[in-house]
Write an enzyme that holds these catalytic residues in place. Structure first.
Site, PDB file in Angstrom:
ATOM      1  N   ASP A   1       1.018  -1.297  -0.049  1.00 15.68           N
ATOM      2  CA  ASP A   1      -0.013   0.188   0.029  1.00 15.68           C
ATOM      3  C   ASP A   1       0.826   1.179   0.078  1.00 15.68           C
ATOM      4  O   ASP A   1       2.154   0.983   0.214  1.00 15.68           O
ATOM      5  CB  ASP A   1      -1.011  -0.080   1.238  1.00 15.68           C
ATOM      6  CG  ASP A   1      -1.914   0.811   1.219  1.00 15.68           C
ATOM      7  OD1 ASP A   1      -2.428   1.703   0.264  1.00 15.68           O
ATOM      8  OD2 ASP A   1      -2.125   1.748   2.413  1.00 15.68           O
TER       9      ASP A   1
ATOM     10  N   ASP B   1      -0.406   4.835   1.169  1.00 13.42           N
ATOM     11  CA  ASP B   1      -0.456   5.690   2.184  1.00 13.42           C
ATOM     12  C   ASP B   1      -0.129   5.091   3.698  1.00 13.42           C
ATOM     13  O   ASP B   1      -0.628   4.026   4.032  1.00 13.42           O
ATOM     14  CB  ASP B   1      -1.912   6.370   2.279  1.00 13.42           C
ATOM     15  CG  ASP B   1      -2.250   7.246   0.952  1.00 13.42           C
ATOM     16  OD1 ASP B   1      -1.334   8.092   0.784  1.00 13.42           O
ATOM     17  OD2 ASP B   1      -2.978   6.851   0.420  1.00 13.42           O
TER      18      ASP B   1
END
Length: 634
Positions: free
Chosen positions: A116, A118
């Protein structure tokens, strides 16, 4: 000097407490200047009143010391115990660099590392980023009609934690355990008393009903968590509003807590999707995004060792491109030109993935024009090309195109639901959860060990009150002072973490968030860059998950088997009559061979009259090889 830990496990009145003390490499310090060699260490040397911070040495070994107090198990003597060598200090990385294991995992079997963006690759600086988001959400709330006084609130990082439930019916923030039992209940800034909790929640329990409860699982939820508290406190205590059980009144105007919740959620979505939060972050990446020079190094090492890497993020391409360029683009110092772009660190890149929808039906997979940022028309059906960027898609299509299987993939993210739970439950990916709060949790766990020791000592004192008592006793000991002291020490322990306590526990009870981590995250750490301290052939082995009857009973204790149930063991040390009952059935023998045929036991039509005792390994929970490799090793 490096500090290492000696773990004392002592039992009293069938109760057990554990305390961490520091010891040295080959000897035990008895609280003074005297030391004893390892061979002479006995539990009679231990002064359990010592504070763990009194020891600081260059220890290289860990011990577990089990001490039995007088009166335990019928022992009226001075007590005894054992010293168990637990391992060398070199066997563990520094605490801040460790990866913690819930399920054993062989890193050598991972072929794809997914990330991922963020709060995983891009770690936002706290509390600067949360404060920025909080101010923007408040500004949006005021713009849609909420009181301007809300702008007087400032984000307080000591208040919110992840994993809380917001009850939109009563406007309360709840800290619950794995089963929905309420551990802490707060309305605004006011903590509810036990009687008040019972009045709202029978049996101090709430079912996880998504139409009523919103779980604040992500780091992005921290600003709105604090805003919920601010709004509830403001409307419940301002003189122009009258509080009711399910909302507030102002004249003929009624605002339910549910409507306030919906307005906050809409404001949060607006700030993230249409507001200036992302643009402000792009304009000032040095202020809001932590840049770590180890990131490109680890990504390169993964690919050097034959692994594929992919980026799978919900962020759109325009934002992803700016943030990843800040983190990974390398500029040639001589001519100032870009020597390497961030795309070169990944084999596959997917933006706008719409997790957790990506792990089920997903969306249309399209290729992104890297020059304009626009999506190309049509659905992409060809192979995923290295260096290209794609948008949307679903897990089935993606894994088929890159040639991955479930356990070939380790996905690394911070979102317990969108990244970890769904990828584990639906697709069987191996999971690595990022928990940035872990550093503070470990700091309190180690720095405040004297608080934990006090709590454990109180547990022993409680056991003392019931020593030598059984069901024939009419006397009821007074434990009120001990219970009060336990409450005070527990509160002090909780406040060491923050206003709402630890992310993982409340007193001795684990939180809902902790249960989700244990259930769905194979590995977890404060930062995935901790992997840089492990070889890619490393075997992450999970510690034994002990139940109370295992963790509170020492192996050295004698135990006479007295049970109405038949023993299930087939070991050779069983009584003769039990061994005979599990032995193979012999054929009947006779003296006269002429009649032997008629007296022999008739062959049974049942293929197997009983199961054979397994002679090879039967469990598979530590085995993440492919099916073919597992079958060969069996």
């Amino acid at each position: 000097m490096r500090k290492t830990i000696v773990k004392f496990v002592f039992q009293q009145s069938k109760r057990m407490a554990a305390a961490n003390y520091y010891g040295d490499a080959n000897s035990y310090m008895d609280g003074g200047s005297n030391t004893k060699p390892e061979s002479e260490v006995t539990t009679s040397s231990f002064d359990l009143s010592l504070n763990c911070s009194d020891f600081d040495s260059t220890s290289k070994k860990y011990y577990r010391v089990t001490k039995h107090s007088s009166g335990f198990g019928g022992d009226s003597g001075g007590g005894g115990g054992t010293v168990t060598f637990m391992g060398s200090a070199g066997e563990y990385r520094q605490v801040s660099s460790r990866v913690f294991v819930n399920r054993s995992l062989h890193l050598d079997k991972i072929k794809f590392f997914g990330f991922d963006m963020d709060y995983t690759l891009a770690v936002y600086k706290s509390p600067a980023y949360e404060s920025l988001a909080f101010d923007m959400i408040v500004e949006r709330m005021v713009s849609i009609g909420y009181p301007k006084e809300l702008q007087d609130f400032e984000y307080d990082p000591t208040y919110p934690i992840r994993g809380l439930w917001f009850d939109s019916l009563y406007g309360n923030l709840l800290k619950v355990d794995a089963y929905g039992n309420i551990l802490v209940c707060v309305h605004g800034f006011q903590f509810l008393k036990t009687s008040e909790v019972y009045a709202l929640y029978p049996n101090k329990f709430l079912h996880l009903d998504e139409s009523r409860v919103y779980v604040l699982n992500t780091l992005f939820n921290l600003p709105e968590t604090y805003l919920f508290a601010c709004l509830m406190d403001f409307f419940s205590n301002s003189p122009q509003y009258t509080k009711t059980d399910k909302g507030v009144m102002s004249g003929h105007l009624f605002m339910s807590f549910r409507s306030i919740f919906q307005d906050v959620r809409s404001a949060v979505d607006w700030v993230h999707l249409k507001g200036s939060l992302k643009q402000e972050t792009i304009n000032n990446p040095q202020k809001y995004v932590h840049k770590d020079e180890r990131l490109p190094m680890l990504l390169d090492r993964m690919r050097k060792h034959g692994r594929k890497t992919f980026l799978l993020t919900n962020s759109e391409y325009s934002y992803t491109e700016k943030i990843m360029a800040y983190l990974l683009n390398h500029t040639d110092e001589k001519n100032g030109e870009s020597a390497r772009t961030w795309e070169s660190y990944f084999d596959y890149i997917v933006v706008d993935s719409c997790k957790p929808l990506f792990f089920s039906e997903g969306t249309i997979l399209r290729q992104v024009n890297r020059t304009t940022g626009d999506l190309m028309i049509g659905s992409h059906t060809g192979p995923i090309q290295p260096g290209q960027v794609y948008s949307g898609g679903n897990c089935d299509v993606f894994t088929e195109m890159i040639g991955a299987k479930g356990k070939d993939v380790m996905y690394i993210g911070d979102h317990i639901f969108g990244d970890i739970l769904k990828s584990k439950k639906i697709r069987g990916w191996r999971t690595f959860l990022i928990v940035p709060e872990l550093n503070q949790e470990l700091h309190v766990w180690t720095d405040k060990c004297h608080i934990f020791s006090r709590l454990q000592n109180l547990d022993v004192d409680l056991g003392e009150k019931y020593k030598n008592m059984d069901s024939s006793c009419d006397y009821k000991p007074d434990i009120s002072k001990i219970r009060s002291a336990i409450g005070e020490v527990t509160h002090e322990m909780d406040m060491s973490y923050g206003i709402l306590g630890s992310l993982f526990r409340s007193g001795s009870r684990q939180t809902f968030f902790a249960s989700q981590v244990m259930r769905y995250a194979d590995l977890y750490a404060s930062n995935f860059l901790n992997l840089i301290h492990y070889p890619f052939s490393y075997m992450f082995r999970a510690p034994a998950m002990l139940m109370p009857h295992e963790s509170t009973v020492g192996h050295e204790q004698s135990f006479v088997l007295e049970s109405p149930l038949a023993t299930r063991s087939r070991s050779n040390n069983l009584p003769i009559e039990i061994q005979d009952s599990v032995a193979p059935l012999p054929a009947l023998s006779v003296a006269n061979p002429r009649t032997a045929k008629t007296l022999e036991r008739n062959p049974s039509l049942v293929p197997h009259l009983r199961a054979d005792t397994p002679k090879k390994l039967t469990h598979h929970h530590d085995d993440d090889d492919s099916e073919e490799e597992s079958d060969k090793s069996a």
